[in-house]
Scaffold this active site. Sequence first.
Site, short mmCIF file in Angstrom:
data_model
loop_
_atom_site.label_atom_id
_atom_site.label_comp_id
_atom_site.label_asym_id
_atom_site.label_seq_id
_atom_site.Cartn_x
_atom_site.Cartn_y
_atom_site.Cartn_z
N HIS A 107 22.55 27.78 2.88
CA HIS A 107 22.08 28.35 4.14
C HIS A 107 20.96 27.48 4.72
O HIS A 107 20.11 26.98 3.99
CB HIS A 107 21.54 29.77 3.94
CG HIS A 107 22.60 30.77 3.68
ND1 HIS A 107 23.20 31.50 4.67
CD2 HIS A 107 23.19 31.16 2.52
CE1 HIS A 107 24.11 32.30 4.14
NE2 HIS A 107 24.12 32.11 2.84
N CYS A 109 25.95 39.11 7.46
CA CYS A 109 26.11 38.15 6.36
C CYS A 109 25.09 38.50 5.29
O CYS A 109 23.87 38.34 5.52
CB CYS A 109 25.91 36.72 6.86
SG CYS A 109 26.05 35.47 5.57
N GLY A 116 23.28 35.51 3.91
CA GLY A 116 22.45 35.02 5.00
C GLY A 116 21.17 35.84 5.14
O GLY A 116 20.08 35.30 5.38
N CYS A 151 29.59 35.76 -1.29
CA CYS A 151 29.57 36.59 -0.08
C CYS A 151 28.90 37.91 -0.43
O CYS A 151 29.46 38.70 -1.19
CB CYS A 151 30.98 36.81 0.45
SG CYS A 151 31.05 37.92 1.88
N GLU A 163 28.63 31.52 10.15
CA GLU A 163 29.14 31.24 8.80
C GLU A 163 30.13 30.08 8.84
O GLU A 163 31.02 30.03 9.70
CB GLU A 163 29.80 32.48 8.21
CG GLU A 163 28.83 33.63 7.98
CD GLU A 163 29.40 34.69 7.08
OE1 GLU A 163 29.89 34.34 5.99
OE2 GLU A 163 29.35 35.88 7.45
#
Length: 284
Positions: free
Chosen positions: A166, A224, A227, A76, A215
Amino acid sequence: MNTLKFTKMHGLGNDFMVVDGIRQAFDTTAAPISSWANRHTGIGFDQLLLIEPAQTPAGDFRYRIFNADGSEVEQCGNGARCFVRFVTEKGLTAKHEIVVETAGGIIVPRLNDNGSITVDMGKPALAAEKIPFKPVSDVDAHALMHTIVVGLESIPVSCVNMGNPHAVIVVDDVDLAPVATLGEAIESHPQFPQKVNVGFMQVLSPNHIKLRVFERGVGETQACGTGACAAVVAGIRLGVLDDVAPVEVDLRGGRLTITWQNDDSSHVLMTGPAATVFEGEVAY
C-alpha cells in the site's frame, strides 16, 4: 463442462464471489475469473475468494484471493471477514477464532458475539524491500515518507505492507482527490515492482479518518480492509493519528475500526461487518 456453486458476499460494499474449494473441485486455471467479475455480463465482484484445506497442521483453512482481472494477490481484509462468515454459515467450522493461511502470511480472524468480525492482520512491514518499493537511495529505504514523481507532480506517500503493498497519501478532502487518475498512475509506477494499492486519507481527528482506495487489478472499491489498516499505520507513524484508542475509518461502503500500537511487536486488529448477498451456480 463444470458447474461451480458460489456465494456472493460483501464487506462494506467490497464484494466477493466466494467458492468452497473443500467440498467441490475448482480449477482456477480454467476459470474465466475476469469474465465472471464483469458487472454487466457476469456475476460482478471485486475479488474471488477461494477456501481450501490448510497446508500446515497449525492452520484451519487456506484462503486464496483473485482480483477482478484474474491476478492472484496476497491478502484482502474485507474478504477475510467474509471468509469467517462463510465458513461459519456453511458449517465448515464451529470455531469462533480461526487460523487462516494466506499468500501474505497467517491471519487469525474472530467472530464476535455481536456478529462483527475482528481480524488479526499481523504486523505491518515497513522497510522498502518488504513493500516492495524501490527508493531513490538507500538512505530513503526506511523513511516515513517517500516522494513519487508522476508527470510533473511530486507526490509524498507512506508505504506499508499489510500482506499486500500500500501507498498512502494524505489529502485535505478525500471527496475531491483524483483517485481514478492518480491511483492508476501510482498503482503501476516503476518504483513498485509488484504494483501497489493506493490509499487517499483525510484526517478528521486523531482517531477518525476518511479513506478511498484504488486497488491494484480492480480500481476504486467501496472499501478496502488492508487499505484501512495501512492508512492507520501510516497515520500513526506520521504523528497525525493517535495509537492510544482505536481509529474509526470511514470508507465509501461504511466504517471499520482499526487498532495498532506503534511498536515493532504490535499486530493490527481490524473490526467490521460481513454479509451474504445470494447463492448461485455457474458453468465453465
